[in-house]
Design an enzyme around this catalytic site. Structure first.
Site, PDB file in Angstrom:
ATOM      1  CD  GLU A 122      -4.708   3.046   4.161  1.00  0.00           C
ATOM      2  OE1 GLU A 122      -4.849   3.626   5.266  1.00  0.00           O
ATOM      3  OE2 GLU A 122      -3.810   2.243   3.928  1.00  0.00           O
ATOM      4  CB  CYS A 177      -3.042   1.426   7.759  1.00  0.00           C
ATOM      5  SG  CYS A 177      -3.451   0.365   6.377  1.00  0.00           S
TER       6      CYS A 177
END
Length: 515
Positions: free
Chosen positions: A286, A320
């Protein structure tokens, strides 16, 4: 019999009892600062001369803890430990493995404020952000435990007459978990227990800025009954041991959360087959995002402004999933911008131990310098509406910053800043807004604020992100409710906290028996 999964509730700090309990936890943690934390290899404490000194980003002279660093020789010992433990651990009943996670969740729940207090001190998280981080860690433990029980007997397949067929899952081997600092408990816990509950063993390398929280979590796993060698704690710098962990022939699985550049490099290195390696390495990554809040012309404009501010400035934009881009229909652009600026001016920035502070520091000097350099870029690319100032004299504090009238292809609209900076861009119409929203190399989260059902359906189809939200902020995914993972350069779309995630840590086996 386990009850159905339900996410851990957040603490209501408007209740005086809860505020007092959290203040007491902060005081207790203050008394624990500065201690030494060893490596854990095969259940044994190992101390090294080389150390990581973890500091408080809000008070950079304050040492949170001193953590031993693993060398390559120690990493080799950890691989031997993990490989040996794997031969036993893979055969442990999945329900027994799941029960260890349930016990670990109960331990953290009892010590919830303590763990959140460590996050306040080591990661610079304000109270509510720290509490949500701890709650998410509990959620990962509870959810993955139940998911493993669901998967333990495999999936049904067809059998013919005189034939019995089974399809079930087996562990892969030794996993390297490289966890981030921004969710120093939640993501670290989730990416550690997903491999172990599925029968793998782990080498855990936490972020060097938040290793104390990780050390505390390893202690919880031991208390919950995890056998020695199943998790080996190997903090260290990426320069010293990062590539070595990835390249090692005994590494079967890698789970990584971090920057795009590191993730891409890791993905490339993991593809190389090294001498003694008899398998292809599986990689779960990720890698961040450049996430957009789209505001339609018929949106609730107060909701739109609040959604932009919450998405951009929660935990100082160090997520994020943070909404670092606001793309707004030209008919309502000026009104939404004005409302967002007004809300931003009300945000408090300061020492996160104070209960009502909205934004604490950014994580370290490197982050501070990078964000401030992007703010200088923003002054050239847009119109500074609020913020733009930083102070690193005591800690690493940056004011929430809005730039208006930014070209969709400008650097601050394209590059991940990972700080409290949001760029506003004007769209001609809804189609143009979606075009801008999709014009980055990332595809993690997005939000659309609209009351137009046709536009909602269009965005569901055409807004190319892994997590899409309507009429709310684009941050705050909840385990089991909003499985999390992105498209494009945001990663492998390995939906953490979702029903498919554990299967990524196993390999399917078909057995066909004639009778």
């Amino acid at each position: 019999m386990l009850t159905p999964y339900k996410h851990e509730p957040f603490t209501d700090f408007s209740v005086e009892e809860n505020r007092s309990a959290f203040e007491a936890a902060l005081k207790n943690v203050e008394g624990e600062l500065g201690k030494d934390y060893p490596l854990v290899i095969n259940g044994e404490r190992v101390t090294t001369d080389d150390k990581i000194v973890s500091v408080n980003p809000a008070m950079k002279e304050q040492v949170i803890g001193v953590v031993s660093k693993a060398s390559r020789e120690i990493v080799d010992d950890a691989f031997k430990s993990a490989e040996t433990a794997f031969h036993t651990w893979k055969n442990v009943n999945p329900e027994e493995r799941a029960n260890i996670l349930i016990r670990a969740a109960a331990i953290i729940r009892r010590r919830k404020h303590e763990f959140s207090a460590w996050l306040v001190k080591e990661a610079g998280k304000p109270w509510k952000e720290a509490d949500a981080d701890t709650a998410e860690a509990i959620d990962f433990l509870e959810y993955y435990a139940r998911q493993m029980i669901t998967l333990k007997d495999g999936k049904p397949v067809n059998s013919r007459e005189g034939e019995h067929n089974r399809y079930f899952y087996t562990p892969i081997g030794v996993c390297v978990t490289i966890s981030p600092w921004n969710f120093a408990l939640a993501i670290m816990a989730g990416t550690t227990v997903a491999p172990i509950v599925t029968g793998n063993t782990v080498l855990l390398k936490p972020a060097s800025t938040t290793p104390v929280v990780a050390a505390k979590f390893v202690e919880v796993l031991e208390e919950a009954g995890l056998p020695k060698g199943v998790v080996n704690f190997v903090p260290g710098s990426g320069t010293d041991i990062g590539d070595y962990l990835i390249d090692h022939p005994k590494t079967s699985l890698i789970t990584f959360t971090g920057s795009r550049d590191v993730g891409v490099r890791l993905y490339e290195r993991a593809a190389v087959v090294h001498p003694g390696q008899q398998h292809l390495k599986r990689v779960i990554v990720e890698m961040g995002g450049k996430d957009t809040v789209v505001v339609d012309k018929d949106a609730d404009l107060d909701l739109a402004a609040q959604s932009i501010v919450t998405s951009a400035f929660g935990f100082s934009g160090q997520k994020c999933s943070a909404g670092s881009r606001a793309v707004i229909h030209q008919d309502v652009y000026d009104v939404v911008l004005e409302k967002a600026v007004a809300l931003t001016k009300q945000l408090s920035v300061g020492e996160p131990t104070a209960p009502d502070v909205y934004m604490g520091p950014v994580v370290d000097q490197g982050a501070f310098s990078k964000i401030m350099s992007y703010i200088e870029v923003g002054k050239e690319e847009g119109r500074l509406m609020v913020g733009g100032e930083g102070d690193d004299s005591k800690g690493f504090f940056i004011q929430p910053t809005i730039f208006a009238d930014v070209d969709p292809h400008a650097r601050i609209m394209q590059e991940e800043i990972f700080g409290p900076v949001v760029a506003f861009s004007k769209a001609r119409d809804f189609d143009h807004a979606l075009e801008i929203a999709n014009n980055t190399e990332y595809g993690l989260t997005g939000a659309v604020i609209t009351t137009n059902r046709h536009h909602i359906e269009k965005a569901k189809r055409d807004f190319h992100v892994g997590n899409l939200y309507f009429n709310r902020n684009c941050t705050g995914a909840i385990v089991g409710y909003h499985p999390f993972g992105g498209f494009k350069m945001s990663g492998t779309d390995s939906k953490a906290g979702g029903p498919d995630y554990l299967a990524l840590h196993m390999q399917a086996k078909t057995v066909s028996e004639m009778y």
